[in-house]
Design an enzyme around this catalytic site. Sequence first.
Site, PDB file in Angstrom:
ATOM      1  N   LYS A 173      13.051  35.763  15.897  1.00  0.00           N
ATOM      2  CA  LYS A 173      12.915  35.036  14.638  1.00  0.00           C
ATOM      3  C   LYS A 173      11.791  35.662  13.826  1.00  0.00           C
ATOM      4  CE  LYS A 173      10.533  31.796  12.851  1.00  0.00           C
ATOM      5  NZ  LYS A 173      10.615  32.121  11.404  1.00  0.00           N
ATOM      6  N   GLU A 185     -10.946  33.499   8.607  1.00  0.00           N
ATOM      7  CA  GLU A 185     -10.033  34.585   8.240  1.00  0.00           C
ATOM      8  C   GLU A 185      -9.515  34.372   6.827  1.00  0.00           C
ATOM      9  OE1 GLU A 185      -6.591  37.116  10.453  1.00  0.00           O
ATOM     10  OE2 GLU A 185      -6.333  34.939  10.452  1.00  0.00           O
ATOM     11  N   CYS A 242      -4.235  41.418  10.708  1.00  0.00           N
ATOM     12  CA  CYS A 242      -5.104  40.656  11.602  1.00  0.00           C
ATOM     13  C   CYS A 242      -6.291  41.491  12.055  1.00  0.00           C
ATOM     14  CB  CYS A 242      -4.313  40.142  12.801  1.00  0.00           C
ATOM     15  SG  CYS A 242      -3.464  41.422  13.746  1.00  0.00           S
TER      16      CYS A 242
END
Length: 483
Positions: free
Chosen positions: A175, A384, A284
């Site tokens: 997915k 973040e 990331c």
Amino acid sequence: MTTDYGNYIDGDWTESSSGDTFAVRNPANENEIVATYQQSTGDDANHAVEAAVATQDEWAATPAPERGRILKRTAGVLDARKDELTETLTTEEGKTLAEAGGEVQRAIDIFDYYAEKTRDLGGTMKGTSAENKQLYTKRESLGTVSLITPWNYPIAIPAWKLAPALATGNTVVLKPASAAPGVSLKLVECLEEAGLPAGVVNYVTGSGSDVGTPLTEHGAVDAVSFTGSTAIGTMVAQTATEDLKRVQCEMGGKNPTVVMPSADLDEAVDIVGSGAFGVTGQACTACSRAIVHEDVYDEFVAGIVDYAESLEIGDGTTDVDMGPHVTESELEGTLEYVDIGLEDGATLETGGDRLTGDEYDDGYFVEPTVFSDVHADMRIAQEEVFGPVLAVLSVSDFEEAVAVANDVDFGLSASIVTDNLSEGHQFIENVESGVAKVNEKTTGLELHVPFGGYKGSSTNTYREQGDAGLDFFSSIKTAYLNY
């Protein structure tokens, strides 16, 4: 004319049981619909799992070198379609063509790598404590695995999950994230063209709540591999482990680059700048904190501001340095953190605004942003951002630099720029990060070594890539044979 793509379940391209679709728009021009995809349901996800389960024994019994030949053919098909895949990636996710082409090449190389690794799959013979006895290990597939992947590396991350999963004999349900599913769909097309049997890989698009949750909870799923935010990854891990599924989740980062007085400042600026603003900061592993020794702080700030202001921003299909954010919500998230930085008292040295006018009005473009006078407890130094926003912090010595680098909830990638060999070694020893680099940007990974984070960046279970990828997707059985 917009292409309407289907799910891929049990070897057939099908519509969702909902009958609904969703559109993906070009982030450089929100008026352009690139393609539409299936708004899948839980029933679609369950159907995909059932198809994978039905074929898992046959695929696991396929000799590993034969599985490797299919992976090798897949690499060839990917290579033949590289230009098409690169363009799809750019028009859906926003990367520049140079960045997208590098990512597609990485997917090609990953399939080549794991194709060759299948020849070495097996086990190890061990010494025994008695005569007429053999003691050995053998590697076995887990069964059926769910792969849930993000939008920011929409072919590389599916590739580094899919290839080792298939190499070790697992069947798969994939997915992708809804923001940029097209290039992973075309990866599935390449697997089909390479001769992968029906049901071995199944592909469903849709929301995480409708599709991702069933893929995490289904009782026939043996393992879940997730890459995405820490908040969602934590929920995935907690849900999947309720019935003892094997789980790996790679999540967020707040990655530092330390700059010491011995560093070449021009090199340090290039390393930090490319790590912070490459791929629009949507990685990331992106550098979001420059931790700079006070002796070179002012000079570094001036250099990184010049670097940021020199970047040309625009549609990734043109010859630019930085493309748009992937969606308007991601752009708004970055702009919100600019406001937070100002409210907390940091100095905005450059950037911080949405770009408007001419080619910018219909896209999700933002200026590369540099904050100075940032303190370690400020939110822009702790949370973040996932955009091209760099916080520059001042420290007085190496020990303080490492302490500030470690003083966050994340621990994914970290680097130092120094010409002091002792500092380089000590940094690798003491930084709390799954990836530690000396004189290199925080982004960029070799495909044959383990990748993963510490602390809130990972479930700290299994690593990805290289042999670690094979370890996650397989079990080791120990055999005692007496004769």
